[in-house]
Design a protein around this motif. Sequence first.
Motif, PDB file in Angstrom:
ATOM      1  N   GLN A 135       0.828  -1.205   0.000  1.00 30.91           N
ATOM      2  CA  GLN A 135       0.000   0.000   0.000  1.00 30.91           C
ATOM      3  C   GLN A 135       0.864   1.258   0.000  1.00 30.91           C
ATOM      4  N   GLN A 136       0.320   2.317  -0.562  1.00 30.09           N
ATOM      5  CA  GLN A 136       1.084   3.547  -0.730  1.00 30.09           C
ATOM      6  C   GLN A 136       0.867   4.552   0.404  1.00 30.09           C
ATOM      7  N   ASP A 137      -0.095   4.297   1.275  1.00 27.29           N
ATOM      8  CA  ASP A 137      -0.311   5.213   2.395  1.00 27.29           C
ATOM      9  C   ASP A 137      -0.711   4.427   3.639  1.00 27.29           C
ATOM     10  N   GLU A 138      -0.528   5.037   4.796  1.00 24.29           N
ATOM     11  CA  GLU A 138      -0.742   4.354   6.069  1.00 24.29           C
ATOM     12  C   GLU A 138      -2.207   3.987   6.285  1.00 24.29           C
ATOM     13  N   THR A 139      -3.111   4.833   5.827  1.00 22.73           N
ATOM     14  CA  THR A 139      -4.534   4.541   6.020  1.00 22.73           C
ATOM     15  C   THR A 139      -4.937   3.272   5.287  1.00 22.73           C
ATOM     16  N   ALA A 140      -4.532   3.148   4.022  1.00 21.02           N
ATOM     17  CA  ALA A 140      -4.851   1.946   3.254  1.00 21.02           C
ATOM     18  C   ALA A 140      -4.185   0.717   3.865  1.00 21.02           C
ATOM     19  N   GLU A 141      -2.955   0.869   4.316  1.00 24.50           N
ATOM     20  CA  GLU A 141      -2.247  -0.253   4.932  1.00 24.50           C
ATOM     21  C   GLU A 141      -2.964  -0.714   6.195  1.00 24.50           C
ATOM     22  N   ARG A 142      -3.429   0.220   6.981  1.00 26.27           N
ATOM     23  CA  ARG A 142      -4.146  -0.110   8.212  1.00 26.27           C
ATOM     24  C   ARG A 142      -5.455  -0.832   7.909  1.00 26.27           C
ATOM     25  N   ARG A 143      -6.152  -0.407   6.851  1.00 19.83           N
ATOM     26  CA  ARG A 143      -7.416  -1.057   6.480  1.00 19.83           C
ATOM     27  C   ARG A 143      -7.182  -2.492   6.016  1.00 19.83           C
ATOM     28  N   ASP A 149      -4.712  -4.693  -8.994  1.00 18.53           N
ATOM     29  CA  ASP A 149      -3.278  -4.881  -9.231  1.00 18.53           C
ATOM     30  C   ASP A 149      -2.837  -6.313  -8.928  1.00 18.53           C
ATOM     31  N   VAL A 150      -3.575  -7.007  -8.068  1.00 19.87           N
ATOM     32  CA  VAL A 150      -3.284  -8.413  -7.771  1.00 19.87           C
ATOM     33  C   VAL A 150      -4.391  -9.325  -8.283  1.00 19.87           C
ATOM     34  N   HIS A 151      -5.627  -8.871  -8.187  1.00 17.84           N
ATOM     35  CA  HIS A 151      -6.762  -9.714  -8.553  1.00 17.84           C
ATOM     36  C   HIS A 151      -6.703 -10.141 -10.027  1.00 17.84           C
ATOM     37  N   ILE A 152      -6.452  -9.200 -10.926  1.00 17.01           N
ATOM     38  CA  ILE A 152      -6.404  -9.558 -12.348  1.00 17.01           C
ATOM     39  C   ILE A 152      -5.212 -10.462 -12.658  1.00 17.01           C
ATOM     40  N   PRO A 153      -3.990 -10.162 -12.162  1.00 16.64           N
ATOM     41  CA  PRO A 153      -2.896 -11.115 -12.370  1.00 16.64           C
ATOM     42  C   PRO A 153      -3.185 -12.503 -11.809  1.00 16.64           C
ATOM     43  N   MET A 154      -3.913 -12.564 -10.688  1.00 18.75           N
ATOM     44  CA  MET A 154      -4.256 -13.864 -10.112  1.00 18.75           C
ATOM     45  C   MET A 154      -5.197 -14.633 -11.048  1.00 18.75           C
ATOM     46  N   ILE A 155      -6.133 -13.923 -11.663  1.00 18.51           N
ATOM     47  CA  ILE A 155      -7.036 -14.569 -12.626  1.00 18.51           C
ATOM     48  C   ILE A 155      -6.244 -15.104 -13.817  1.00 18.51           C
ATOM     49  N   VAL A 156      -5.308 -14.303 -14.313  1.00 15.57           N
ATOM     50  CA  VAL A 156      -4.480 -14.726 -15.454  1.00 15.57           C
ATOM     51  C   VAL A 156      -3.691 -15.984 -15.092  1.00 15.57           C
ATOM     52  N   ALA A 157      -3.029 -15.960 -13.924  1.00 17.34           N
ATOM     53  CA  ALA A 157      -2.212 -17.099 -13.510  1.00 17.34           C
ATOM     54  C   ALA A 157      -3.072 -18.331 -13.258  1.00 17.34           C
ATOM     55  N   ALA A 158      -4.228 -18.142 -12.640  1.00 19.60           N
ATOM     56  CA  ALA A 158      -5.119 -19.276 -12.364  1.00 19.60           C
ATOM     57  C   ALA A 158      -5.626 -19.903 -13.658  1.00 19.60           C
ATOM     58  N   THR A 159      -5.943 -19.070 -14.641  1.00 19.97           N
ATOM     59  CA  THR A 159      -6.404 -19.589 -15.940  1.00 19.97           C
ATOM     60  C   THR A 159      -5.296 -20.369 -16.631  1.00 19.97           C
ATOM     61  N   ALA A 160      -4.069 -19.850 -16.528  1.00 17.49           N
ATOM     62  CA  ALA A 160      -2.939 -20.531 -17.170  1.00 17.49           C
ATOM     63  C   ALA A 160      -2.635 -21.867 -16.518  1.00 17.49           C
ATOM     64  N   ILE A 164       3.029  -8.142  -2.180  1.00 17.67           N
ATOM     65  CA  ILE A 164       3.693  -8.024  -3.481  1.00 17.67           C
ATOM     66  C   ILE A 164       4.169  -6.592  -3.663  1.00 17.67           C
ATOM     67  N   THR A 165       5.476  -6.435  -3.801  1.00 16.72           N
ATOM     68  CA  THR A 165       6.046  -5.093  -3.939  1.00 16.72           C
ATOM     69  C   THR A 165       6.215  -4.671  -5.396  1.00 16.72           C
ATOM     70  N   ASP A 166       6.244  -5.657  -6.305  1.00 14.13           N
ATOM     71  CA  ASP A 166       6.335  -5.325  -7.737  1.00 14.13           C
ATOM     72  C   ASP A 166       5.057  -4.635  -8.186  1.00 14.13           C
ATOM     73  N   THR A 167       5.204  -3.721  -9.132  1.00 14.89           N
ATOM     74  CA  THR A 167       4.024  -3.063  -9.697  1.00 14.89           C
ATOM     75  C   THR A 167       3.834  -3.385 -11.173  1.00 14.89           C
ATOM     76  N   ALA A 168       4.869  -3.934 -11.818  1.00 11.71           N
ATOM     77  CA  ALA A 168       4.753  -4.288 -13.234  1.00 11.71           C
ATOM     78  C   ALA A 168       3.837  -5.499 -13.390  1.00 11.71           C
ATOM     79  N   PHE A 169       2.881  -5.412 -14.299  1.00  9.59           N
ATOM     80  CA  PHE A 169       1.874  -6.462 -14.457  1.00  9.59           C
ATOM     81  C   PHE A 169       2.488  -7.838 -14.697  1.00  9.59           C
ATOM     82  N   PRO A 170       3.446  -8.000 -15.637  1.00  6.98           N
ATOM     83  CA  PRO A 170       4.018  -9.341 -15.852  1.00  6.98           C
ATOM     84  C   PRO A 170       4.681  -9.903 -14.610  1.00  6.98           C
TER      85      PRO A 170
END
Length: 217
Positions: free
Chosen positions: A37-45, A103-114, A71-77
């Motif tokens: 997360q990029q800010d403390e509020t989001a991280e806390r949530r 940012d994670v949900h769509i890559p997870m769908i791609v990986a799960a489909t593969a 996951i610290t990477d931000t690049a989709f691949p």
Amino acid sequence: MDRFISPIGFSPNLVTGPIMARGASRGDRVQIVHPEQQDETAERRVENAIDSVRSTLSGAVGDVDVDVITITDTAFPAVVNTCSELIMADPDPVVCLGAGATDVHIPMIVAATAHQNEIEATMMFSDIDATSNEIELPPLRNELPGRARETFRLVGEHAVDGAIELPELAEVSDQSRSTISRHIKTLRDQRFVETMQDGRTKTVSLTSLGEIAYRDF
């Protein structure tokens, strides 16, 4: 023992719903995945949502091992590859979809489909009726062309720092250089490999799709 993988956002019920619907039990392992997360509020949530998942599962089924993967990477691949590595670990997982940042949900769908042949089951939380059900993922990935499979295996096996020179690839193969070149062109056309010209030497490396396919090889 079942192994569950689920992205997570701010809503814990999107994680616990599919897990409970599948039938979690004492001793199961839950791997929760979220982007840094990029800010403390989001991280806390997110932390509050994770605590709620732990509490709900503990109260419902008893002792469940909950691991948090940030996951610290931000690049989709790169995120797709991280999800791919998680799915391919043992034992075959139950992948839960419907929660978490795109940012994670769509890559997870791609990986799960593969990797659907390596998945025990795929569960999905529905925003329409707030239910969780098992779904069947469609086969979307290109199949490796038969005659190029061995060349593909050699690229994945011998590429150092992600790439291998074409002459070196020909040396470790029992096929002619012209045959290797034809295979590489076929694999490149189907986006399993990419090539780069470095002076008079051509190098070959796996694409992100190729890396996923190589794990299944």
